[in-house]
Every structure is written in C-alpha cells, then in structure tokens.
Design a protein around this motif. Structure first.
Motif, short mmCIF file in Angstrom:
data_model
loop_
_atom_site.label_atom_id
_atom_site.label_comp_id
_atom_site.label_asym_id
_atom_site.label_seq_id
_atom_site.Cartn_x
_atom_site.Cartn_y
_atom_site.Cartn_z
N TYR A 93 0.59 94.53 -118.17
CA TYR A 93 -0.24 93.78 -119.17
C TYR A 93 -0.41 92.28 -118.38
CZ TYR A 93 -0.92 90.23 -123.06
OH TYR A 93 -1.14 89.70 -123.91
N ILE A 94 0.37 91.70 -117.70
CA ILE A 94 0.38 90.39 -117.01
C ILE A 94 -0.93 91.05 -116.09
CG2 ILE A 94 1.22 88.90 -115.12
CD1 ILE A 94 3.99 89.41 -116.45
N THR A 95 -0.87 91.82 -115.18
CA THR A 95 -1.81 92.19 -114.40
C THR A 95 -3.16 92.27 -114.96
OG1 THR A 95 -0.52 93.56 -112.93
CG2 THR A 95 -2.70 93.77 -112.65
N ALA A 96 -3.43 92.99 -116.11
CA ALA A 96 -4.74 92.93 -116.99
C ALA A 96 -4.96 91.68 -117.35
CB ALA A 96 -4.41 93.99 -118.02
N THR A 97 -4.09 90.73 -117.77
CA THR A 97 -4.27 89.59 -118.69
C THR A 97 -4.85 88.39 -117.53
OG1 THR A 97 -3.04 90.19 -120.27
CG2 THR A 97 -3.90 88.06 -120.30
N TYR A 98 -4.21 88.43 -116.60
CA TYR A 98 -4.21 87.35 -115.61
C TYR A 98 -5.01 87.71 -114.23
CZ TYR A 98 -1.49 84.98 -119.05
OH TYR A 98 -1.04 84.67 -120.50
N GLY A 99 -4.88 89.08 -113.96
CA GLY A 99 -5.61 89.22 -112.93
C GLY A 99 -4.60 89.19 -111.61
N THR A 100 -3.46 89.04 -111.82
CA THR A 100 -2.42 89.02 -110.78
C THR A 100 -1.19 89.70 -111.15
OG1 THR A 100 -3.34 86.96 -109.83
CG2 THR A 100 -1.11 87.45 -108.88
N ALA A 101 -0.64 90.57 -110.45
CA ALA A 101 0.55 91.54 -110.78
C ALA A 101 1.58 90.59 -110.15
CB ALA A 101 0.47 92.77 -109.77
N PRO A 102 2.63 90.49 -111.12
CA PRO A 102 3.91 89.95 -111.10
C PRO A 102 4.96 90.51 -110.02
CG PRO A 102 4.34 91.09 -113.16
CD PRO A 102 2.77 91.36 -112.50
N THR A 103 5.71 89.70 -109.38
CA THR A 103 6.61 90.33 -107.99
C THR A 103 7.94 90.10 -108.57
OG1 THR A 103 6.42 88.31 -107.12
CG2 THR A 103 4.56 90.02 -106.46
N LEU A 104 8.25 89.35 -109.42
CA LEU A 104 9.72 88.89 -109.95
C LEU A 104 9.94 89.52 -111.19
CD1 LEU A 104 9.78 85.48 -107.97
CD2 LEU A 104 10.47 87.48 -107.12
N PHE A 105 11.28 89.43 -111.60
CA PHE A 105 11.52 89.75 -112.94
C PHE A 105 12.93 89.17 -113.43
CE2 PHE A 105 14.54 92.34 -115.49
CZ PHE A 105 13.85 92.64 -116.75
N ARG A 106 12.78 88.49 -114.80
CA ARG A 106 14.15 88.06 -115.26
C ARG A 106 14.49 88.80 -116.44
NH1 ARG A 106 14.20 81.75 -115.52
NH2 ARG A 106 14.87 81.99 -113.59
N PRO A 107 15.74 89.28 -116.47
CA PRO A 107 16.07 89.76 -117.75
C PRO A 107 16.39 89.06 -118.84
CG PRO A 107 17.89 89.58 -115.91
CD PRO A 107 16.78 88.84 -115.48
N PRO A 108 16.07 89.49 -120.23
CA PRO A 108 16.33 88.62 -121.31
C PRO A 108 17.58 88.41 -121.68
CG PRO A 108 14.82 90.81 -121.61
CD PRO A 108 15.47 90.73 -120.54
N GLY A 109 18.06 87.24 -121.79
CA GLY A 109 19.45 86.70 -122.11
C GLY A 109 20.05 86.65 -120.77
N GLY A 110 19.77 87.21 -119.67
CA GLY A 110 20.30 86.97 -118.41
C GLY A 110 20.98 88.36 -117.91
N ALA A 111 21.64 89.17 -118.88
CA ALA A 111 22.34 90.37 -118.53
C ALA A 111 21.64 91.57 -117.72
CB ALA A 111 23.03 90.82 -119.82
N TYR A 112 22.38 91.81 -116.72
CA TYR A 112 21.51 93.02 -116.16
C TYR A 112 22.55 94.02 -115.80
CZ TYR A 112 23.26 90.62 -111.83
OH TYR A 112 24.10 89.68 -110.92
N SER A 113 22.02 95.04 -115.28
CA SER A 113 22.97 96.16 -114.77
C SER A 113 22.25 97.01 -113.57
CB SER A 113 22.93 97.45 -116.04
OG SER A 113 21.92 97.88 -116.40
N GLY A 114 22.96 98.11 -113.04
CA GLY A 114 22.47 99.06 -112.08
C GLY A 114 21.36 99.76 -112.52
N ALA A 115 21.26 99.99 -113.84
CA ALA A 115 19.93 100.72 -114.22
C ALA A 115 18.73 99.66 -114.09
CB ALA A 115 20.30 101.36 -115.47
N MET A 116 18.94 98.71 -114.52
CA MET A 116 17.76 97.69 -114.60
C MET A 116 17.66 97.31 -113.15
SD MET A 116 17.93 93.63 -116.20
CE MET A 116 17.94 94.30 -117.81
N ARG A 117 18.40 97.22 -112.38
CA ARG A 117 17.96 96.83 -110.92
C ARG A 117 17.23 97.97 -110.41
NH1 ARG A 117 23.01 95.44 -107.33
NH2 ARG A 117 21.21 95.09 -106.15
N LYS A 118 17.46 99.31 -110.73
CA LYS A 118 16.64 100.36 -110.40
C LYS A 118 15.34 100.35 -111.04
CE LYS A 118 16.47 105.38 -110.25
NZ LYS A 118 15.69 105.45 -109.03
N ALA A 119 15.24 99.94 -112.26
CA ALA A 119 13.99 100.29 -112.98
C ALA A 119 12.99 98.71 -112.67
CB ALA A 119 14.33 99.78 -114.39
#
Length: 286
Positions: free
Chosen positions: A190-216
């Motif tokens: 969605y970001i790539t289509a809307t702003y023309g540049t693909a994101p490179t970084l991710f922030r988890p909602p609320g800050g919690a993350y897991s191994g499955a999230m890191r893999k995703a």
C-alpha cells in the motif's frame, strides 16, 4: 603758435568717396562678435572627450584589492551539520530480521519517529519545517483513513513513510505467522503504491514482537524492526533508561492532538543533551 584746425573740403571730380558708417550694420557686427565669444567660452568650459570616459574599474587599479567593494550577494544559509555514520544495520540472520532499539553510535545524534497518522493537523508539518527536523513516519492504513494524501507533504520533504501494519493490531505478535505476514506485506504494498517508494523498516503495533514477526518482516523484504527507549508523550519526555536523551536514541511520537506540546518536550530534551536530529534511514543505511 596757434594750432592748426582741420578744414573740410569738397570732393574733387573722379575721387572715390567713403560712405559714413551705418549704425544698423554696426550693431549687427557687434552682436555677431558677442555670440562668437560666448560660443568659444562655452567650448572652453565643456569637458574634453577623455574626461568623459568611464572611470577605471576597481580591478584595473593597483590599490583596488586593498579595499574591495562590499558584496551585495544574498548570504547562503548555514547548512545543517553532517555526521558520518559509524553504524550499519545488522544483517538478517536465520531468516529473522534484526531488532534495533537504539543506534550504537559515538556521534551526537538523535532520531525522531512519528507513528500512526490519526490526527492530520497541518501544524505538524509546519513545526517540523520550522525546526528543520527530519522524521521517520511509521503509518497505519486504518489510522490514515481516507486521507493518505496528507502525508505526501512529509514525503516531499524527504521523510520516509515506513510500515506500521494495516490495522494496528496490538495483539498481532501472538497470532499466526500468515496473519502477521499479511499485515506487514499488505501495508508495504500500500505504501509503495501510494507514495511511490517501498518501505524498508517496520514498527510493531504497541511494540510487542516475536520470532514469527521477525520472520514475517524479513520475508516481506524489510530490513529491520525499529523499537525505542525514549518517548515524547502528553507534553513530556519518558525514558526507559536514565532521565535524559543519549546519543543514538530513537524517540517515539504520535500524530495526536498534543503534537505541538510533545514536539516542544522533545526539542527541549535534545537541545539540553547537545544532540542533533538526523534522519534515521540515512544514518543506518536503510
């Protein structure tokens, strides 16, 4: 002896006679003489052709370099200080994206990140412009609503729109890999289509993350998960460690109604710590 007196005589036959002077002619001759004298006087007072030439240029004069004329050029603005990065993003290892909570650096820099996008007040962009603060935007599609164009002004000034999921599900880290990948990859597209540049970084909602999230995150083609240890919130600074900003701190803010007071708290903190706000992506190579 008595002086002789002049005696007039009558002209003899054949003798040439001279007519008495004409008063009118005498006046004309006098007038012409006066005009000629005036013309000659005027010519004498007129500047010579040499004197009428332009004065020598300062560069032609031997003493010109001693006292140069002041420049009328508009002074250029002092550029923001540049800090050479001494940090690189750790690579993806074992299929898991790295987690960056704070940038390990000796440079006196700090990073401003702003989340969600629920409050769209033009004042937020104006304040960042006023202070010359670059920012990293972690936006959520659900928070952006039907006005993603609002954030194009940030993108145009060089701020990057990064991935914060589609729905901002704060329990996302506990859910199956497929769900998490869909939230992350869907927002990236969605970001790539809307702003023309693909994101490179991710922030988890609320800050919690897991191994499955890191893999995703890694499977979605993003370089790292960005966390934080300092936050500007409710008009004050909150720290997980210590009571002041440190070099390399990643500061969390939000697009909320209290944006101006949060930014004021951040400004006071980074100035007190002697830190310069620089763009996160540029410094870490994202």
């Amino acid at each position: 002896m008595a002086p002789k007196t002049a005696q007039s005589r009558a002209p003899q036959a054949g003798e040439e006679t001279m007519a008495p002077p004409d008063p009118t002619r005498r006046a004309a001759i006098a007038a012409l003489s006066a005009a000629a004298a005036s013309l000659l006087a005027g010519c004498a007072d007129a500047p010579s052709p040499i004197a009428a030439l332009p004065a020598a240029r300062p560069s032609d004069s031997p003493s010109a370099s001693a006292s140069p004329a002041p420049s009328s050029a508009t002074p250029t603005a002092t550029p923001a200080p540049h800090f050479a990065s001494d940090y690189a993003i750790p690579p993806v290892q074992g299929g898991l994206a790295p987690v960056i909570t704070r940038v390990a650096t000796k440079q006196p820099v700090v990073f401003l990140t702003i989340d969600d996008g629920a409050t769209k007040n033009p004042e937020s962009l104006a304040l960042l412009e006023k202070y010359g603060y670059p920012a990293t935007l972690f936006l959520t599609k659900s928070a952006m609503g039907d006005n993603p164009a609002f954030f194009k002004g940030f993108a145009q000034r060089g701020d990057h729109v990064q991935d914060h999921t589609i729905s901002h599900d704060t329990t996302m880290s506990t859910k199956p890999y497929g769900y998490q990948f869909g939230e992350i990859k869907g927002m990236k597209d969605y970001i790539t289509a809307t702003y023309g540049t693909a994101p490179t970084l991710f922030r988890p909602p609320g800050g919690a993350y897991s191994g499955a999230m890191r893999k995703a995150v890694a499977d979605a083609g993003l370089k790292a998960i960005i966390h934080w240890e300092a936050k500007a919130n409710a008009g004050s600074m909150q720290y997980q460690y210590g009571n002041a900003l440190r070099p390399g701190d990643i500061v969390l803010m939000h697009f909320r109604p209290e944006f101006a007071s949060d930014l004021a708290a951040f400004r006071a903190a980074h100035l007190a710590a002697g830190l310069t706000v620089v763009r996160l992506e540029d410094f870490i190579g994202a």
